[in-house]
Every structure is written in C-alpha cells, then in structure tokens.
Design a protein around this motif. Structure first.
Motif, PDB file in Angstrom:
ATOM      1  N   ALA A  81       5.460   6.529  16.702  1.00 27.88           N
ATOM      2  CA  ALA A  81       5.685   6.233  17.959  1.00 27.88           C
ATOM      3  C   ALA A  81       4.959   5.219  18.749  1.00 27.88           C
ATOM      4  CB  ALA A  81       5.808   7.771  18.641  1.00 27.88           C
ATOM      5  N   THR A  82       3.707   5.485  18.487  1.00 24.51           N
ATOM      6  CA  THR A  82       2.691   4.524  19.220  1.00 24.51           C
ATOM      7  C   THR A  82       2.882   3.033  18.830  1.00 24.51           C
ATOM      8  OG1 THR A  82       1.007   6.334  19.379  1.00 24.51           O
ATOM      9  CG2 THR A  82       0.198   4.082  19.685  1.00 24.51           C
ATOM     10  N   ILE A  83       3.109   2.950  17.454  1.00 21.94           N
ATOM     11  CA  ILE A  83       3.201   1.392  17.019  1.00 21.94           C
ATOM     12  C   ILE A  83       4.544   1.135  17.524  1.00 21.94           C
ATOM     13  CG2 ILE A  83       3.604   0.050  14.854  1.00 21.94           C
ATOM     14  CD1 ILE A  83       1.597   1.866  13.715  1.00 21.94           C
ATOM     15  N   PHE A  84       5.551   1.663  17.427  1.00 21.67           N
ATOM     16  CA  PHE A  84       6.798   1.162  17.768  1.00 21.67           C
ATOM     17  C   PHE A  84       7.026   0.935  19.331  1.00 21.67           C
ATOM     18  CE2 PHE A  84      11.422   1.757  19.154  1.00 21.67           C
ATOM     19  CZ  PHE A  84      11.792   1.159  18.425  1.00 21.67           C
ATOM     20  N   ARG A  85       6.313   1.665  20.172  1.00 22.37           N
ATOM     21  CA  ARG A  85       6.053   1.562  21.599  1.00 22.37           C
ATOM     22  C   ARG A  85       5.402   0.406  21.920  1.00 22.37           C
ATOM     23  NH1 ARG A  85       4.116   6.135  22.715  1.00 22.37           N
ATOM     24  NH2 ARG A  85       1.943   5.274  23.136  1.00 22.37           N
ATOM     25  N   GLN A  86       4.169   0.308  21.416  1.00 22.15           N
ATOM     26  CA  GLN A  86       3.154  -0.905  21.650  1.00 22.15           C
ATOM     27  C   GLN A  86       3.728  -2.307  20.950  1.00 22.15           C
ATOM     28  OE1 GLN A  86      -0.588   0.474  21.007  1.00 22.15           O
ATOM     29  NE2 GLN A  86      -0.789   1.824  22.340  1.00 22.15           N
ATOM     30  N   GLU A  87       4.375  -2.190  19.697  1.00 18.07           N
ATOM     31  CA  GLU A  87       4.548  -3.561  19.037  1.00 18.07           C
ATOM     32  C   GLU A  87       5.854  -3.678  18.523  1.00 18.07           C
ATOM     33  OE1 GLU A  87       1.359  -3.844  15.930  1.00 18.07           O
ATOM     34  OE2 GLU A  87       0.571  -2.101  16.726  1.00 18.07           O
ATOM     35  N   GLY A  88       6.624  -2.653  18.825  1.00 14.32           N
ATOM     36  CA  GLY A  88       8.161  -2.581  18.261  1.00 14.32           C
ATOM     37  C   GLY A  88       8.415  -2.462  17.035  1.00 14.32           C
ATOM     38  N   LEU A  89       9.663  -2.911  16.667  1.00 12.68           N
ATOM     39  CA  LEU A  89       9.965  -2.706  15.078  1.00 12.68           C
ATOM     40  C   LEU A  89       9.239  -3.698  14.280  1.00 12.68           C
ATOM     41  CD1 LEU A  89      11.749  -1.314  13.082  1.00 12.68           C
ATOM     42  CD2 LEU A  89      13.526  -2.949  13.438  1.00 12.68           C
ATOM     43  N   ARG A  90       8.997  -4.856  14.946  1.00 10.22           N
ATOM     44  CA  ARG A  90       8.296  -5.749  14.222  1.00 10.22           C
ATOM     45  C   ARG A  90       6.872  -5.311  13.996  1.00 10.22           C
ATOM     46  NH1 ARG A  90       7.732 -11.757  16.457  1.00 10.22           N
ATOM     47  NH2 ARG A  90       6.485 -13.117  14.513  1.00 10.22           N
ATOM     48  N   GLY A  91       6.371  -4.787  14.829  1.00  8.86           N
ATOM     49  CA  GLY A  91       4.813  -4.028  14.514  1.00  8.86           C
ATOM     50  C   GLY A  91       5.001  -3.056  13.238  1.00  8.86           C
ATOM     51  N   LEU A  92       6.026  -2.352  12.869  1.00 11.26           N
ATOM     52  CA  LEU A  92       5.981  -1.542  11.991  1.00 11.26           C
ATOM     53  C   LEU A  92       6.028  -2.302  10.501  1.00 11.26           C
ATOM     54  CD1 LEU A  92       8.372   1.374  13.215  1.00 11.26           C
ATOM     55  CD2 LEU A  92       5.829   1.583  12.556  1.00 11.26           C
ATOM     56  N   TYR A  93       6.472  -3.649  10.742  1.00  7.46           N
ATOM     57  CA  TYR A  93       6.549  -4.456   9.364  1.00  7.46           C
ATOM     58  C   TYR A  93       5.648  -5.675   9.581  1.00  7.46           C
ATOM     59  CZ  TYR A  93      10.731  -1.990   7.599  1.00  7.46           C
ATOM     60  OH  TYR A  93      11.303  -1.004   6.745  1.00  7.46           O
ATOM     61  N   ARG A  94       4.410  -5.265  10.123  1.00  5.49           N
ATOM     62  CA  ARG A  94       3.522  -6.511   9.969  1.00  5.49           C
ATOM     63  C   ARG A  94       2.982  -6.335   8.671  1.00  5.49           C
ATOM     64  NH1 ARG A  94       1.385  -8.444  14.570  1.00  5.49           N
ATOM     65  NH2 ARG A  94       1.613  -7.345  16.513  1.00  5.49           N
ATOM     66  N   GLY A  95       2.783  -7.374   8.100  1.00  3.81           N
ATOM     67  CA  GLY A  95       2.345  -7.737   6.599  1.00  3.81           C
ATOM     68  C   GLY A  95       3.223  -7.460   5.759  1.00  3.81           C
ATOM     69  N   VAL A  96       4.549  -7.360   6.094  1.00  2.62           N
ATOM     70  CA  VAL A  96       5.585  -7.064   5.080  1.00  2.62           C
ATOM     71  C   VAL A  96       5.716  -8.279   4.165  1.00  2.62           C
ATOM     72  CG1 VAL A  96       7.484  -8.063   6.361  1.00  2.62           C
ATOM     73  CG2 VAL A  96       7.882  -5.993   4.678  1.00  2.62           C
ATOM     74  N   ALA A  97       5.476  -9.497   4.515  1.00  2.00           N
ATOM     75  CA  ALA A  97       5.644 -10.564   3.538  1.00  2.00           C
ATOM     76  C   ALA A  97       4.810 -10.409   2.368  1.00  2.00           C
ATOM     77  CB  ALA A  97       5.578 -11.827   4.230  1.00  2.00           C
ATOM     78  N   PRO A  98       3.572 -10.207   2.731  1.00  2.00           N
ATOM     79  CA  PRO A  98       2.546 -10.219   1.493  1.00  2.00           C
ATOM     80  C   PRO A  98       2.523  -9.097   0.870  1.00  2.00           C
ATOM     81  CG  PRO A  98       1.273 -10.010   3.788  1.00  2.00           C
ATOM     82  CD  PRO A  98       2.763 -10.305   3.756  1.00  2.00           C
ATOM     83  N   ASN A  99       3.146  -7.957   1.449  1.00  2.00           N
ATOM     84  CA  ASN A  99       3.456  -6.647   0.765  1.00  2.00           C
ATOM     85  C   ASN A  99       4.430  -6.716  -0.336  1.00  2.00           C
ATOM     86  OD1 ASN A  99       2.602  -4.117   0.344  1.00  2.00           O
ATOM     87  ND2 ASN A  99       3.757  -3.212   1.910  1.00  2.00           N
ATOM     88  N   VAL A 100       5.625  -7.757   0.033  1.00  2.00           N
ATOM     89  CA  VAL A 100       6.686  -7.606  -0.901  1.00  2.00           C
ATOM     90  C   VAL A 100       5.891  -8.565  -2.101  1.00  2.00           C
ATOM     91  CG1 VAL A 100       9.008  -9.052  -1.037  1.00  2.00           C
ATOM     92  CG2 VAL A 100       8.658  -7.601   0.810  1.00  2.00           C
ATOM     93  N   TRP A 101       5.482  -9.648  -1.643  1.00  2.00           N
ATOM     94  CA  TRP A 101       4.848 -10.515  -2.591  1.00  2.00           C
ATOM     95  C   TRP A 101       4.002  -9.823  -3.736  1.00  2.00           C
ATOM     96  CZ3 TRP A 101       5.957 -15.438  -4.528  1.00  2.00           C
ATOM     97  CH2 TRP A 101       6.599 -16.187  -3.744  1.00  2.00           C
ATOM     98  N   GLY A 102       2.998  -8.975  -2.957  1.00  2.00           N
ATOM     99  CA  GLY A 102       1.784  -8.499  -3.683  1.00  2.00           C
ATOM    100  C   GLY A 102       2.488  -7.202  -4.600  1.00  2.00           C
ATOM    101  N   SER A 103       3.304  -6.405  -3.888  1.00  2.00           N
ATOM    102  CA  SER A 103       3.948  -5.224  -4.638  1.00  2.00           C
ATOM    103  C   SER A 103       4.827  -5.687  -5.831  1.00  2.00           C
ATOM    104  CB  SER A 103       5.000  -4.188  -3.746  1.00  2.00           C
ATOM    105  OG  SER A 103       5.254  -3.098  -4.364  1.00  2.00           O
ATOM    106  N   GLY A 104       5.699  -6.748  -5.627  1.00  2.00           N
ATOM    107  CA  GLY A 104       6.529  -7.288  -6.496  1.00  2.00           C
ATOM    108  C   GLY A 104       6.133  -7.906  -7.693  1.00  2.00           C
ATOM    109  N   SER A 105       4.962  -8.814  -7.324  1.00  2.00           N
ATOM    110  CA  SER A 105       4.122  -9.319  -8.339  1.00  2.00           C
ATOM    111  C   SER A 105       3.110  -8.390  -9.280  1.00  2.00           C
ATOM    112  CB  SER A 105       3.262 -10.442  -7.878  1.00  2.00           C
ATOM    113  OG  SER A 105       2.350 -10.025  -6.611  1.00  2.00           O
TER     114      SER A 105
END
Length: 322
Positions: free
Chosen positions: A68-92
């Motif tokens: 709730a706090t992250i969504f309120r303060q940072e929005g949906l985008r805040g919940l997906y901070r770091g998703v690009a390297p996470n996809v790269w990292g997890s996939g690789s």
C-alpha cells in the motif's frame, strides 16, 4: 570408422553434452516468473536492507503495508522498479544455471541420463553451475538491487548523482565509473556462499523426482505431471530458503547504496550486534511468498519447454544415425 571415433570422443567431453534447449527453457521460466512476481521481490529487498538504523531506507509495518505504501507514494511504476535488470538477471541466471547444471550432470552420468547420481553428486553439479552463473550475472544483480532501493531520502533530499540511476544501463555505467569493477561485484563473496542454496534446492528437487519415478517403477528421467513438478519445486525451495536465507540479507545489504560496510564479515557482525538472530531473517515471509510460486512457475515452464525442445532434436539425431 575414424569419424565415429571422433564423435565418441567429443561426446565424452564436457562440451559434448551442451544442449541449448536447457538455456532457452531456463530463460523462459525465469522471465515468466519474474514478470508476474517482481513486486514481491522488490518488497523482499527493502525489508532485507532495513537495519533499523539507516534513515534513508523506507520502513514498512508488514507485507500489506509495504504494498500500500509503495503504491501510494510511487505508484504502479514503483512496484516495478528494477524490473528490467531483474528480467535480465533472472532470465539469464536460470538459463545459464539449467544449461551448466544439465551439462555437468550429464557429463558425470557419462551421457546416460537414466543413471541416478545420488545427493552428493547432484549437489556438486549444482554448486559448480552456481559459481559459473554467479560469475557472469553478479553485475546485473547489483543493478537490480540498487534500482529496487532507489527512492528519496526521508528528509526529501535527493540522493547524490553518483547513487541516482535513470535505468539499467545508467546504473551499470555509474557503478563502474564511481566504484569500478569491485562495485559491480559487491555481494559476490556471500553470493558464493549462497551457491549452497541452489545446490540444496537442486539436490532435493532431483532426489524427489528420481525417488518418485523409482517408486512408480519407471526410468528416473520420465515425465511427471504438472502437479508433481509444482509440488517438488515448492518443497525443494522451502527447504533451501530456510537453510540459506541469511546470506541473501548480507548480500543485499552489501549491494545497497545506502549502507557502507567494509565487507561481508563486517556486515554480518553489525547485523548480529544491532539486530540479533532475527536480523538475518528480515524479509523472509515476503521472500517465501515470492520465491515459492516463482520457483514453481519457473520449474514447470522449464520442464515443459525443455522436453518440447528436446523432442524436436530426436528425429534429427535418428536421421543422422541412420
């Protein structure tokens, strides 16, 4: 005759057992689970680095409050901070891990995939695969951790430019510029200790599959039902997480730009001094909620994709043999 001998010698080498299908299937499983469950991974990291002393890291009352706090303060985008390297990292990571693991395991088996190895050799193959994978992917995990933790200080002052990242590439560039290669490999030592996590998980997973197939009276590499894959993946992950979670806390804190530790031992000592035993298990509930379904999804996708891709290889080999 000479050609046949060369082929036999090639098959007896480690590289003779490399099959790209395991790489593709591992990437597919890692990317799928990451896209679905990244917000839980972000919350787990923020819980892990909260030592109760550093004021620049956010504090949450629980998993629901964190969402709730992250969504309120940072929005949906805040919940997906770091998703690009996470996809790269997890996939690789999953792709390379499954590739290395199956290559090493098949080499130990001498090419006989129906030969049971037992727990020690399963752990050995998994540990070797883990070290190779970590060496290649550690910089990506450093970037993922820092992007997940990027937020404004509690006094509303922005972070200095050296620790404020606009994305994955910018983070890689700034970490290398200000901290060098050493910065990209922060957390590598506890990561090496964390190889035990993958070794325990794969050992448990493989042993459960093998013993269940032996109980059924079929070859150990026989296909299981989706439910069986999901169950064995969940049980093996729970076993490995509880046994090795403290290293993940230490690793995350070493990679966090808000903390300044002299090394893994210093981080371990300070965590024990100020937080006690419980400090090494901060974020465990969020981690279990995230990694258990993530592992189930990853292994289910991997098993089905790898079997499908490997089935396409059989007719080709049959034609070449004839």
């Amino acid at each position: 005759m000479k050609s046949s001998g060369n082929t036999s010698n090639y098959k007896s080498t480690l590289f003779g057992h490399v099959k790209y299908e395991h790489l593709v299937a591992g990437i597919s499983g890692g990317v799928t689970s990451t896209l679905i469950l990244h917000p839980l991974d972000l919350i787990k990291i923020r819980f892990a680095v909260n030592d109760g002393i550093t004021t620049t890291t956010p504090r949450y009352l629980g998993l629901r409050n964190a969402f709730a706090t992250i969504f309120r303060q940072e929005g949906l985008r805040g919940l997906y901070r770091g998703v690009a390297p996470n996809v790269w990292g997890s996939g690789s990571s999953w792709g390379l891990y499954f590739l290395f693991y199956n290559t090493i395991k098949t080499w130990i088996q001498g090419g006989d995939v129906q030969k049971p190895l037992g727990p020690p050799l399963h752990m050995l193959a998994a540990a070797q695969a883990g070290v190779l994978t970590l060496t290649i992917t550690n910089p990506i995990w450093v970037v993922k951790t820092r992007l997940c933790l990027q937020c404004y200080d509690l006094d509303t002052q922005k972070l200095p430019d050296a620790k404020r990242y606009r994305g994955m590439v910018d983070a890689l560039r700034k970490i290398y510029m200000y901290e060098g290669i050493r910065g990209l490999y922060k957390g590598f030592i506890p990561g090496i200790f964390g190889v035990s996590h993958g070794a325990l998980q794969f050992m448990a997973y493989e042993e459960m599959k093998n013993r269940y197939n032996q109980f059924r009276g079929v070859p150990i590499n026989s296909k299981l039902s989706s439910f069986d894959y999901l169950l064995f993946a969940a049980l093996s992950k729970l076993f490995a997480v509880v046994a090795t979670y403290p290293y993940q806390v230490v690793r995350a804190r070493l990679q966090d730009q808000h903390h300044n530790y002299r090394g893994a031992w210093d981080c371990t000592q300070r965590t024990w001094t100020y937080e006690g035993f419980g400090g090494f298990y901060k974020g465990l509930s969020a981690n279990l909620v995230r990694v258990t379904p993530a592992t189930m999804i990853t292994f289910l996708v991997y098993e089905n994709v790898s079997r499908f891709l490997l089935s396409l290889r059989i007719p080709v080999e049959d034609r070449s043999a004839s």
